[in-house]
Design an enzyme around this catalytic site. Structure first.
Site, PDB file in Angstrom:
ATOM      1  N   LYS A  87       0.824  -1.218   0.000  1.00  0.00           N
ATOM      2  CA  LYS A  87       0.000   0.000   0.000  1.00  0.00           C
ATOM      3  C   LYS A  87       0.849   1.255   0.000  1.00  0.00           C
ATOM      4  O   LYS A  87       0.318   2.361   0.084  1.00  0.00           O
ATOM      5  CB  LYS A  87      -0.898   0.032   1.252  1.00  0.00           C
ATOM      6  N   HIS A 137      27.215  -8.148   3.880  1.00  0.00           N
ATOM      7  CA  HIS A 137      26.420  -9.262   4.387  1.00  0.00           C
ATOM      8  C   HIS A 137      27.250  -9.887   5.506  1.00  0.00           C
ATOM      9  O   HIS A 137      27.846 -10.946   5.347  1.00  0.00           O
ATOM     10  CB  HIS A 137      26.162 -10.268   3.252  1.00  0.00           C
TER      11      HIS A 137
END
Lengths: 307, 233
Positions: A87, A137
């Site tokens: 949304k 990472h």
């Protein structure tokens, strides 16, 4: 007890050698916990870990969840596809919402470089970088270092070749930081198009030919060809890459007898690594995954155990 | 040069006559704030009559010598063999850090009596503590059990028994690792102040202590010297 408590884990560059080795030591102890008849300890009872992954993941997410559960923490899983991100909710509002629902720590993976660091700046709780774009990472570098240490006892003086798409690889950046911090000699092996544009400051040597250096390596660390992150334009063609940089049976036999093959996964069988090699005992790919759980337990323990 | 603080030093009664209350107050408060407070007076504070006299520092006193530790362990070894009619089904489990060498020494003492080497294990209870938040940077050691604990009698070994929280954590850890037939506890020093209903089965020495005192156990394997000391800060 003397060092200040770690607040977040965003980049290997934030750690000094002592902290890095402390995490590896802890991970070694947690590996023992995972072998117990009941592989679970009550250490983080009452804490909640949220995995907030805006990018696909199998290993990192599952091993973070397993690690949290093995420490008796509760786990909340956020998936953008079924969330209000659809949304139009922003990263900041999403992060604040997850924190407000009771998460004590967020593991964030996002395609944008620096996303986890931004989230950390908005929140008053620890944040772990589960991968940000092609940047870092850190837990992957920890589990790689642990896997190497289990096999070779130490990293000091080892010759590690990182092969493939270094330019688009966050694993490579974190691994270079961790391996060199622990005393290994790192060589990047890739065509110029897959190397970072500016290599200045990287404490590494460079080779464009795997065949020239393969016999001198203790560890051949293969990176995944990441079509989704833009490996494509750097490649003349996939078959040509395979013929020059893929590990097949012939190259495996030219490696020194004690040398090993590593890969962060997911592997492209037949591309970076031939199916035959992936199933060879000298491929440590599943050891890496196994260690991923122990390493992530160590990081969760350090970040939540003392808060 | 410095007068002790307090009502006697101000004598406000005299000035109440012609002055406004506010002025008096200001005078008093001026005197209060300008009265020497900072380092130069700290000595006055410490030796001032209002302060209760500090107990003399005790320094450090030795409770057990190397020889006495050895004799205590030997006695405990005898007690263990006596209670269990030998060593069948016994496992000694030392709690990290100093319980480990103590368990080894105890096993050796038992071997001297029964001609049988009891297995020794190590237990790290770091992950089971209820006070982790007070211990940032906790380090962990390897938990190693040589045998399956099921249906054996585990004798936990630790250096000092104090609040009992370590033993509580050790019991939790043990129950995750197996199901012993029974668990007993051997400690070198019991210093009291239990916060949980826990009691040792074998004690090297009972030492009544106050809360501010500290008990230091040193073992050759870890510290290079051996003995038990008590100190008061």
């Amino acid at each position: 007890m003397d060092q200040p408590a770690m607040k977040h884990l965003l980049s290997i560059a934030d750690l000094d050698r002592g902290e890095l080795e402390d995490l590896l030591h802890l991970a070694g102890e947690f590996a023992e916990v995972l072998e117990r008849p009941i592989p679970k300890v009550p250490t983080l009872r009452g804490k909640t870990v949220a995995t907030v992954f805006f990018e696909a993941s199998t290993r990192t997410r599952l091993s973070f969840e397993r690690a949290a559960k093995a420490l008796s923490a509760d786990v909340m899983t956020f998936a953008p596809g079924t969330s209000s991100v659809i949304k139009g909710e922003s990263l900041k509002d999403t992060a604040l919402t997850i924190r407000a629902t009771g998460a004590d720590l967020l593991v964030v993976r996002h395609e944008a470089v620096g996303a986890a660091a931004r989230v950390a700046s908005w929140l008053d709780c620890p944040v772990i970088n589960g991968g940000d774009g092609a940047h870092q990472h850190p837990t992957q570098a920890l589990l790689d270092s642990l896997t190497i240490r289990q096999r070779f006892g130490k990293l000091d003086g080892l010759r590690i070749g990182i092969v493939g798409d270094v330019r688009n690889s966050r694993v490579a950046r974190s691994d270079i930081d961790a391996f060199t911090l622990l005393g290994a000699n790192v060589t990047l092996i890739a065509p110029p198009t897959l190397l970072p544009r500016d290599l200045e400051g990287f404490p590494v040597s460079i080779s464009h030919s795997l065949d020239e250096v393969i016999a001198d390596l203790d560890i051949v660390y293969l990176l995944r060809i990441q079509m989704e992150r833009g490996s494509g334009p750097g490649l003349p063609s996939l078959p040509e890459y395979v013929s020059r940089y893929g590990i097949d049976r012939g190259r495996l036999e030219r490696m020194s007898p004690d040398a090993v093959v590593m890969h962060p996964g997911p592997i492209n069988r037949g591309v970076e690594i031939a199916a035959y090699v992936a199933d060879d005992p000298r491929a440590l790919i599943l050891d890496q995954v196994r260690n991923g759980v122990a390493v992530r337990m160590a990081v969760l323990f350090r970040l939540l155990g003392a808060s | 040069m410095s007068t002790p603080l307090g009502p006697a030093g101000h004598s406000p009664q005299r000035s109440l006559g012609g002055e406004t209350l506010a002025r008096t107050f200001r005078k008093i408060s001026e005197k209060f704030w300008t009265a020497p407070l900072l380092p130069s007076t700290s000595a006055t504070f410490k030796t001032g009559p209002a302060r209760p006299e500090r107990r003399k520092p005790l320094g450090t006193t030795q409770l057990l010598t190397d020889d006495e530790i050895r004799r205590a362990l030997k006695r405990i070894a005898h007690e263990i063999c006596e209670r269990h009619h030998g060593t069948d089904g016994l496992v000694l489990v030392g709690i990290h850090t100093r319980g480990g060498p103590l368990a080894e020494a105890l096993a050796e003492a038992i071997a001297g009596i029964e001609d049988d080497k009891v297995s020794v294990g190590y237990l790290d209870i770091g992950l089971y503590r209820d006070d982790l938040s007070k211990r940032p940077g906790t380090r962990l050691s390897r938990t190693m059990l040589p045998v399956d604990l099921s249906d054996r009698t585990v004798i936990l070994v630790d250096d000092v028994l104090y609040t009992g929280r370590t033993i509580r954590a050790a019991l939790d850890a043990l129950s995750d690792l197996g199901r012993p037939a029974a668990v007993e506890l051997a400690v070198l020093v019991d210093r009291g102040h239990r916060q949980l209903p826990i009691k040792a089965d074998y004690v090297g020495k009972n030492v009544p202590t106050s809360l501010e005192e500290r008990v230091h156990v040193k073992l050759t394997e870890i510290d290079g010297e051996q003995g038990v000391w008590i100190s008061r800060p």
